[in-house]
Design a protein around this motif. Structure first.
Motif, mmCIF file in Angstrom:
data_model
loop_
_atom_site.group_PDB
_atom_site.id
_atom_site.type_symbol
_atom_site.label_atom_id
_atom_site.label_comp_id
_atom_site.label_asym_id
_atom_site.label_seq_id
_atom_site.Cartn_x
_atom_site.Cartn_y
_atom_site.Cartn_z
ATOM 1 N N TRP A 1 0.832 -1.209 0.000
ATOM 2 C CA TRP A 1 0.000 0.000 0.000
ATOM 3 C C TRP A 1 0.863 1.255 0.000
ATOM 4 C CZ3 TRP A 1 -0.172 3.934 3.597
ATOM 5 C CH2 TRP A 1 -1.202 4.874 3.432
ATOM 6 N N THR B 1 1.076 4.053 -2.975
ATOM 7 C CA THR B 1 0.728 5.442 -2.670
ATOM 8 C C THR B 1 1.851 6.394 -3.061
ATOM 9 O OG1 THR B 1 -0.656 4.725 -0.811
ATOM 10 C CG2 THR B 1 0.022 7.033 -0.841
ATOM 11 N N PRO C 1 -5.169 2.782 -10.243
ATOM 12 C CA PRO C 1 -5.905 1.873 -9.347
ATOM 13 C C PRO C 1 -5.665 0.387 -9.598
ATOM 14 C CG PRO C 1 -7.307 3.704 -9.957
ATOM 15 C CD PRO C 1 -6.035 3.866 -10.750
ATOM 16 N N TRP D 1 -9.425 -4.715 2.836
ATOM 17 C CA TRP D 1 -9.083 -3.534 3.622
ATOM 18 C C TRP D 1 -8.207 -2.548 2.848
ATOM 19 C CZ3 TRP D 1 -4.709 -3.343 7.705
ATOM 20 C CH2 TRP D 1 -4.713 -2.098 8.335
ATOM 21 N N LEU D 2 -7.148 -3.067 2.185
ATOM 22 C CA LEU D 2 -6.163 -2.188 1.553
ATOM 23 C C LEU D 2 -6.402 -1.989 0.055
ATOM 24 C CD1 LEU D 2 -3.001 -3.540 3.405
ATOM 25 C CD2 LEU D 2 -4.189 -1.383 3.832
ATOM 26 N N GLY E 1 -9.114 -2.642 -1.465
ATOM 27 C CA GLY E 1 -10.482 -2.154 -1.657
ATOM 28 C C GLY E 1 -10.573 -0.654 -1.773
ATOM 29 N N GLN E 2 -9.503 0.052 -1.394
ATOM 30 C CA GLN E 2 -9.474 1.498 -1.561
ATOM 31 C C GLN E 2 -9.342 1.890 -3.031
ATOM 32 O OE1 GLN E 2 -6.485 3.276 0.997
ATOM 33 N NE2 GLN E 2 -6.694 1.620 2.489
ATOM 34 N N TYR E 3 -8.868 0.943 -3.849
ATOM 35 C CA TYR E 3 -8.614 1.234 -5.250
ATOM 36 C C TYR E 3 -9.622 0.579 -6.188
ATOM 37 C CZ TYR E 3 -4.084 2.937 -3.649
ATOM 38 O OH TYR E 3 -3.089 3.639 -3.015
#
Length: 323
Positions: free
Chosen positions: A100, A104, A110, A163-164, A166-168
């Protein structure tokens, strides 16, 4: 009666041959995968039709891994649990979080970010045991860590990805868990059971198993690269940089975990290798199935790089010991 020199037992000779075959396989692994990746890049149309083979081939790889395991391999978990559990905890904390972080910092798009994070959420790589041996690490600890992280993967890989990653991109954690059970858990358990039932026969063919795994993962990488050929032209260098950073952070922080646990040098090396080397073939297959072909690219690149870096760091440590 003249003195007759005792010859090595058949089991010892066979074990030495299997060990030699394993070392050759893991050292040639990066070369074969690189060649497979080039084939997928240069003639993608020849391989894109084989995308349905990815999951079955991953199951073959995990089945071969199961055949190499025995119940005594898990004994270390109970005899000396701290290095095993500490190392596995580092595996599922360091690599997902560093994936992650790298995504970033490099501002990956994505699909590529989700794919890199999924690599971090995967269990330990199947070649890590032999690399630990080459690095003069603690092989028993390596086998125990690989086994435990693999058995925990159906639970932790989807949860961490949700969790991680899924942000993208959207993550269907339930379906992914079912896939990991089918691809990883069932073949590994079946391999362990067959090893228990037919131990002598499996020991005889033990040298073939690394080659089956190498050929299977090479073809998986070829198919994944073929499906991502266009993305490689535009983002291949950036993905390579991301993978190198991810792998280096895993090796360094894994070694630091060994220092923190106050284990001997051999065990520190093993924890570093186990944390830094991921089951990137599994990550690539899951990324292609649940995200997109582009998301599978980090897994394909990681498959090449982590075996190359593993061989290099093993050679460095052996040279250091010799000095």
């Amino acid at each position: 009666m003249p003195y007759e020199q005792s010859s090595p037992s058949a089991a010892a000779v066979n074990a030495n041959k299997n060990e030699k075959d394993s070392r050759i396989a893991v050292l040639l692994f990066p070369v074969l995968i690189l060649l497979g990746g080039l084939c997928g890049m240069l003639v993608p149309q020849a391989f894109v039709g084989f995308s349905g083979w990815i999951n079955p081939l991953l199951m073959v790889i995990m089945f071969c891994m199961g055949l190499t395991l025995t119940l005594p391999d898990f004994a270390l978990v109970f005899k000396n649990p701290l290095p095993v559990l500490g190392g596995v905890a580092a595996q599922f904390i360091v690599m997902p979080s560093m994936g992650w972080l790298v995504a970033t910092l490099l501002q990956l798009e994505p699909a590529l970010a989700a794919g890199l994070i999924l690599v971090g959420c995967a269990p330990g790589g199947t070649a890590s045991n032999v690399v630990s041996y080459l690095a003069r690490g603690n092989v028993a600890l390596s086998v125990a860590m690989t086994s435990v992280s693999t058995l925990l993967a159906p639970l932790l890989t989807p949860a961490l990805a949700l969790w991680l990653a899924g942000q993208y991109m959207p993550v269907d954690a339930g379906s992914m868990a079912v896939s990991v059970i089918k691809i990883v858990l069932i073949p590994v358990v079946l391999g362990i059971v067959l090893r228990m039932l037919f131990n002598r026969f499996v020991a005889k063919i033990g040298g073939v198993l690394p080659w089956l795994s190498v050929l299977a993962i090479t073809f998986v990488v070829t198919v994944i690269v073929a499906g991502s050929a266009q993305t490689i032209l535009t983002a291949g260098l950036l993905v390579l940089v991301a993978v190198i950073l991810h792998n280096a952070l895993g090796l360094a922080l894994g070694y630091a975990m060994g220092v923190l646990l106050r284990v001997p040098e051999a065990s520190r090396r093993t924890i570093a290798i186990e944390v830094g080397m991921q089951n990137s073939g599994l990550a690539g297959g899951l990324a292609k199935q649940y995200f997109s072909p582009e998301a599978a690219l980090p897994g394909a690149v990681f498959s090449v790089w982590h075996n190359l870096s593993g061989a290099l760091i093993a050679a460095y440590w052996r040279r250091k010991d010799a000095k």
